[in-house]
Design a protein around this motif. Structure first.
Motif, short mmCIF file in Angstrom:
data_model
loop_
_atom_site.label_atom_id
_atom_site.label_comp_id
_atom_site.label_asym_id
_atom_site.label_seq_id
_atom_site.Cartn_x
_atom_site.Cartn_y
_atom_site.Cartn_z
N UNK A 350 0.81 -1.20 0.00
CA UNK A 350 0.00 0.00 0.00
C UNK A 350 0.85 1.26 0.00
N UNK A 351 1.92 1.25 0.79
CA UNK A 351 2.82 2.41 0.81
C UNK A 351 3.48 2.60 -0.56
N UNK A 352 3.89 1.50 -1.18
CA UNK A 352 4.53 1.61 -2.50
C UNK A 352 3.55 2.12 -3.55
N UNK A 353 2.29 1.66 -3.48
CA UNK A 353 1.28 2.11 -4.45
C UNK A 353 0.99 3.59 -4.27
N UNK A 354 0.87 4.04 -3.03
CA UNK A 354 0.61 5.46 -2.78
C UNK A 354 1.78 6.32 -3.27
N UNK A 355 3.01 5.84 -3.02
CA UNK A 355 4.19 6.59 -3.48
C UNK A 355 4.22 6.69 -5.00
N UNK A 358 1.46 9.13 -6.21
CA UNK A 358 1.81 10.54 -6.00
C UNK A 358 2.89 10.99 -6.98
N UNK A 359 3.86 10.12 -7.24
CA UNK A 359 4.91 10.47 -8.19
C UNK A 359 4.33 10.62 -9.61
N UNK A 360 3.43 9.73 -9.98
CA UNK A 360 2.80 9.83 -11.29
C UNK A 360 1.97 11.09 -11.42
N UNK A 361 1.28 11.48 -10.34
CA UNK A 361 0.49 12.71 -10.38
C UNK A 361 1.39 13.94 -10.57
N UNK A 362 2.55 13.94 -9.87
CA UNK A 362 3.49 15.06 -10.04
C UNK A 362 4.01 15.11 -11.47
N UNK A 366 3.54 18.08 -14.28
CA UNK A 366 4.66 18.70 -14.98
C UNK A 366 4.50 18.59 -16.49
N UNK A 367 4.09 17.42 -16.97
CA UNK A 367 3.89 17.27 -18.41
C UNK A 367 2.79 18.18 -18.93
#
Length: 477
Positions: A350-355, A358-362, A366-367
């Motif tokens: 769950x922690x890995x999925x949330x990370x 969030x990284x994909x959203x950032x 940016x894109x």
């Protein structure tokens, strides 16, 4: 006294003569009547109302005593209403007009597919009714009918303003047609052909968005000044160096993926390779074609040795079954162990999925911002050619003068303005098309006035031009 013809006797031995000389018309008529009765029914079985018509009128068409008054003819609307119950005319050909009874009187009636609800369809209908899908459908249909009614009612509302000139737009003078061409003897095509270009009935395309948003003259880099500061000049120099490095990198890449992929060989080595390839498989001096009989062996040797059908005993079969069961047991144990480990790893997953989310959203943000920035600054695509990027302008330190009196222009003003119009979207981007120069061949025309000195000069010039062309081609390679 009537003349009685003598009956002619003919042979009826064959089938052809039998058909030719036998009169079977009465049999054919009987069979035709029988078929007609099968299609339409027999007359003795039909009621009198279908065979006879009761005349209710008198001799002159007047009504007799004790009879009802003739009915009034139906209106067009009533006739259309009466036709609604009847089947459509296009389906009459599908109905049977024959009176022949069905030979199979005990034929089972089969309902068509979809008439009888199934258990699954009943569950689906109940689920839809529980969710309220039918109520939503009825509400949507009611809303659409109201919108259509309002639209139809609005279209029927009479126009209240009468100050508009109905014929103002269709007058020839309003369209730009000269008054000298307005007449009944000149066709409309000829009139519109002579309309002035500025009065043509063609919509003018709006200007590009970047034409209005961008400035007509872009401010140059501070390092391009005739007396720049040291920092600004060095910053411009770094930009020019990075631009040149990108061009060199691209040129090296093209050279690597085209010419660099193939190795160069000499003409002698090329001919030697070709001779070896063409002579592959042919007998050579070291390997004569005729071999001695001692090398050959008449004995045929099999590639695969013979296989013996050796049966397994009870012990071997028991061992094989035990190995299969042990392998299956280990596989199941491994799966169960992995399930238990996955349960303990749920929190970490769950922690890995949330990370990751969030990284994909950032990255997505940016894109998106980069795409919007590129769309705002990129030149519009008005043609198939892309707008060329402007080359960075740079003045070397040795040529800097420090005053406007001794400055020299390094760019073409007309070319710069033309590229500015392309970048702002005022005109479409184009490409410079250079015509290929034709290769002119020279010939020596002999004549009685040509001397030996002229011939020697021509041969000398021809050799010099050939050597220069070869050197130029070698330098390109």
């Amino acid at each position: 006294m009537p003349i009685v013809k003598k009956k002619k006797h003919v042979s009826k031995k064959g089938k052809k003569e039998w058909r030719k000389y036998c009169d079977i018309k009465d049999v054919e008529d009987f069979l035709e009547d029988q078929r007609l009765e099968e299609r339409l029914g027999k007359f003795d079985t039909k009621p009198d109302s279908e065979l006879f018509v009761v005349d209710t009128g008198g001799a002159d068409g007047e009504q007799q005593d004790g009879q009802k008054e003739p009915e009034k003819p139906l209106s067009a609307k009533q006739r259309r209403r009466a036709k609604l119950a009847a089947p459509p005319k296009c389906f009459e050909i599908l109905q049977s007009t024959s009176k022949v009874q069905d030979p199979n009187a005990k034929r089972n009636h089969v309902n068509p597919i979809g008439t009888r609800p199934t258990a699954l369809s009943k569950i689906t209908e109940a689920r839809k009714e529980k969710k309220g899908a039918y109520e939503k459908k009825l509400e949507l249909a009611r809303k659409n009918r109201k919108i259509a009614f309002d639209k139809k009612k609005k279209a029927k509302i009479a126009r209240q303003t009468f100050g508009m000139d109905v014929w103002g737009d269709s007058v020839p003078e309003a369209k730009g047609i000269p008054s000298t061409l307005v007449g009944d003897f000149i066709s409309p095509e000829a009139q519109l052909h002579n309309v002035l270009p500025e009065r043509r009935l063609r919509p003018k395309p709006p200007l590009a968005r970047t034409v209005v948003a961008r400035s007509k003259v872009a401010p140059p880099h501070p390092g391009v000044s005739y007396n720049p500061s040291y920092e600004e000049h060095q910053a411009l120099l770094r930009d020019v160096v990075s631009h040149e490095e990108q061009l060199m990198k691209r040129e090296q890449h093209l050279l690597r993926v085209t010419t660099g992929m193939f190795s160069r060989v000499t003409e002698k080595q090329r001919d030697e390779n070709w001779r070896k390839e063409m002579s592959a498989g042919l007998p050579t001096a070291e390997e004569p074609e005729d071999k001695s009989d001692a090398d050959t062996d008449d004995e045929v040797k099999s590639v695969n040795p013979p296989v013996k059908n050796k049966k397994k005993d009870h012990k071997a079969r028991r061992k094989q079954k035990e190995q299969i069961l042990e392998k299956e047991r280990l596989k199941r144990a491994k799966i169960d162990k992995k399930k238990i480990s996955d349960i303990y790893r749920l929190r970490k997953l769950q922690v890995a999925i949330k990370t990751t989310e969030s990284q994909q959203e950032v990255e997505r943000t940016q894109r998106r911002s980069k795409r919007l920035q590129v769309e705002a600054t990129a030149p519009p695509q008005l043609s198939g050619h892309k707008t060329a990027k402007p080359e960075p302008d740079f003045v070397e330190p040795a040529t800097l003068t420090g005053d406007l009196r001794n400055i020299t222009s390094s760019t073409n003003l007309l070319k710069e303005r033309y590229q500015s119009l392309q970048h702002r979207g005022a005109i479409a981007a184009s490409r410079l098309m250079m015509k290929k120069k034709k290769r002119v061949k020279s010939y020596f025309k002999a004549g009685h006035k040509v001397t030996d000195q002229d011939v020697e000069k021509y041969v000398k010039d021809f050799k010099a031009n050939t050597a220069a062309a070869k050197a130029k081609a070698k330098a390109k390679v």
